[in-house]
Design a protein around this motif. Sequence first.
Motif, short mmCIF file in Angstrom:
data_model
loop_
_atom_site.label_atom_id
_atom_site.label_comp_id
_atom_site.label_asym_id
_atom_site.label_seq_id
_atom_site.Cartn_x
_atom_site.Cartn_y
_atom_site.Cartn_z
N ASN A 1 -4.27 41.83 -12.69
CA ASN A 1 -5.71 41.86 -11.87
C ASN A 1 -6.65 42.56 -12.84
O ASN A 1 -8.14 42.38 -12.51
N TYR A 2 -6.48 43.33 -13.96
CA TYR A 2 -7.38 43.84 -14.74
C TYR A 2 -8.06 42.47 -15.71
O TYR A 2 -9.24 42.87 -16.24
N VAL B 1 -11.14 41.88 -6.81
CA VAL B 1 -10.43 40.77 -7.23
C VAL B 1 -10.25 39.81 -6.35
O VAL B 1 -9.76 40.13 -5.25
N LYS B 2 -10.37 38.66 -6.52
CA LYS B 2 -10.17 37.30 -5.63
C LYS B 2 -9.96 36.44 -6.67
O LYS B 2 -10.86 35.51 -7.13
N LEU C 1 -8.25 42.06 -3.83
CA LEU C 1 -8.32 43.57 -3.78
C LEU C 1 -9.89 43.70 -3.57
O LEU C 1 -10.73 43.43 -4.10
N ILE D 1 -5.10 45.27 -0.27
CA ILE D 1 -4.42 44.92 -1.30
C ILE D 1 -3.72 43.65 -0.90
O ILE D 1 -2.56 44.09 0.01
N TYR E 1 -0.49 33.27 -9.67
CA TYR E 1 -0.87 34.82 -9.14
C TYR E 1 -1.77 34.03 -7.95
O TYR E 1 -2.52 33.25 -7.72
N LYS F 1 -1.87 44.51 -16.59
CA LYS F 1 -1.57 43.85 -15.26
C LYS F 1 -2.73 42.84 -15.14
O LYS F 1 -4.06 43.08 -15.34
N ASN G 1 2.54 37.48 -6.71
CA ASN G 1 2.84 37.05 -8.15
C ASN G 1 4.09 36.51 -8.46
O ASN G 1 5.22 37.13 -8.07
N ILE H 1 -4.38 37.00 -5.80
CA ILE H 1 -4.57 38.29 -5.77
C ILE H 1 -6.05 38.48 -4.80
O ILE H 1 -7.04 38.01 -5.31
N ASN I 1 -10.56 41.14 -12.76
CA ASN I 1 -11.51 41.93 -11.97
C ASN I 1 -13.04 41.67 -12.12
O ASN I 1 -13.59 41.35 -13.20
N ASN J 1 -1.34 40.74 -2.82
CA ASN J 1 -0.85 40.49 -4.11
C ASN J 1 0.27 39.62 -4.03
O ASN J 1 1.55 40.27 -3.35
#
Length: 779
Positions: free
Chosen positions: A526-527, A454-455, A440, A402, A436, A524, A406, A438, A530, A404
């Motif tokens: 990232n959702y 997530v990228k 993941l 992870i 952001y 959030k 933000n 991000i 994703n 991140n």
Amino acid sequence: MIRTVFFIFSVVCAGIPLFAQPTQTIRGNVIDEASNTPVAFASVVLRNTAPVIATMADSLGHFALSGVPMGRYDLQVTFMGYEPSIVREVTVVSGKQTFLTIPLKENATLLKELVVKPRINKEQPLNTMATLSAKMLSVEEAKRYAGGFDDPARLAATIAGVASNTGDNGIIVRGNAPKFLQWKMEGVEIPTPNHFGDLNYLGGGVLTALSSQMLANSDFFTGAFPAEYNNALSGVFDMAMRTGNNQKRETTVQLGIVGLENASEGPFKKGGRASYLYNYRYSTLALLTPLLPEGAGSIRYQDLSFKLNFPTRKAGIFSVWGVGFLDGARSKPKKDPAEWTYADDDQDDVIEQSTGVAGISHKYFLSNNAFWKTTLAATVNDVNWTSQKMNNNLELRPYSKITNTNWNFMLSSYFNKKYSARHTHRTGILINGMRYDILLNKAINPGEIPREVVKADGQSALISGYSSSSVNLTPKLLMNIGVNAQVFTLNKQYTIEPRLGLCQQLHEKHAIGIAYGLHSRLEKLNYYLNNSLSTGEKAVNKDLDFSKAHHLALSYDWNVAELIHVKVEPYYQRLFSIPVIPDSSFSLINLQSDLFFGEKLQNTGAGRNYGIDVTLEKYVSKGFYYLFSGALFRAEYKGGDGIWRNTRFNRHYVFNFLAGKEWQIGQNNQNTFSLNARWSYQGGNRYSPVNETASQLKKEVVYDESAAFSLQSDPMLNVHLTVIYKINKPKRSSEIALKILNLTQQPDFRGHLYNRLTHTVDEELPSLMIPNLSYKIEF
């Protein structure tokens, strides 16, 4: 004469204060509640003092009560044309001056038309636009209440309708997920202000990064909140920093089992009006290793908070403020594969997290009872969490990552005007610019190459505007009405949300109220960004709408006696537009900690929460107080398969009973010994049945999601204890405190773990007792 000389000599040698006990000064401001302008020449009296200690505020509303003995007092403020105000439980110690800001409400009618009842500060929220479901939380209570642990988030768990856990400070409001709560500081939304926030528990963390040394009294909303609050679904914790002493330099040093704390405040120069205030804490849980789960002793954290205040004669009041905190933890794998009982035993975790919030606020008073307040702020949250798995050759291989960062750049500005004693209006805007970056990724199975969840990097914004009014329709009927609108520029989704509240004073001791509001919250980021792990599609949830809810609440207030208050609030909440997976029991309403979620969602889910909250409080008198808060509720949801089920957070009931007693001791009763306890009884966490056969085949816990959250763990009875001994001497005070969370070591159900050695599924039941023995000195 000779006898007198020998008596004085013996007293001095014995160190006994013969002539007087230590005293201190209570300072403060008296302001108009609606316009925030000074109320000149108000009368200020400490109740039940002999001889009477009293004074009068000056032309700017400032007052000072000097020569106040150590102890706890009720303070009453009166002025012609305003309702009297009583400030309960004012604490006076020798090492620090007490400063109060006391708002008075102007009478909306002629004095001859009604009997004016004094307003009690503990019964009223700070925000005058709030009708019900709002509670003012005092910093003094966070220090005194058992289970508070100097943590505002844990103090909130004493409010009716609020549930919590021992191992984290996530706040469950009326059966809603902790992630639906909004945290505000100085008028702007901030990231979850908890150490290790949102990592293992969305909306919660280990302990707060906000020291009680820094905070002023704050408001906590549990539903149907005023129009100025956007992007919140379950509740709002609206906090503010207090202003440092501008007349005297004061220092606090505290050393305890969990760490070191230092605070200082005072004027920049003698005789000036500007002041500074800062607090620094460094903490490690190493000393508590024997009492904590394996690996938790490596947790370390530190935080710094500050506020600089610059009043001017004509340009208003400027303040510069900020909070920053650093977290770190390391968990190493066991080197012997025979000891790899659970999935984490072969895992190497390195966690580094940093969060910062800084802002500049300006409050400018206009003519005709109006003011304009503007805040510019920036927040940053940076998380780096790297996990590696050890194979049978004792080699570490990448498992998950992870990374991140933000940023949020915010503007909050509103205009407030008191048109008359009957009508106050407020209109404002809030702009949250988001930047952001991000990353993941996680391996589906150990040893495989991690897959990208997530990228993404980019920017977006949440823009909100609101307008609200507080109107006395009659001398006994108050209406708060307003509207909030917001738009999310990432996908152009928007909401328009009406708010309405009515409060009717039936009698000097009785009042009823009703409030409605439409509320919404983003997930959030990232959702939204994703990828789908099943189809490989990119950013499959970018067009998700807000999660939304209708809130309806009723209230009944009863002042049983001068020192006893009862409040009852039934409520109903209808949630809709909740993200779910089609033809599945899954709903984002239940999401607790899965940062690597990677499936496509749609806004067709729903939820409903309904129940009743009850509070019975006796204020401190003769050193004794008690508080009972209870809630009976249900929290249900409808997933993508259209079936109604219990939510993860449907505990059914939460009951708290707090009680405490203070004794004034010492030669002149200048010292205080207090004993405080809290009993908390609440329903257990909900979970889904375990599919034993599938779990053994996959060698990990597999749940039967067709019966999601149909089971419930055992009820929890937690006992918390706080013991404090305060020693007051001239110009300094010291405090020895023992604060224990979960004295009886009640297990805290966290879920299930697959046991690789026995090929069974075990319950995760950490039994935490967290003690903190500390010594504090103020001078």
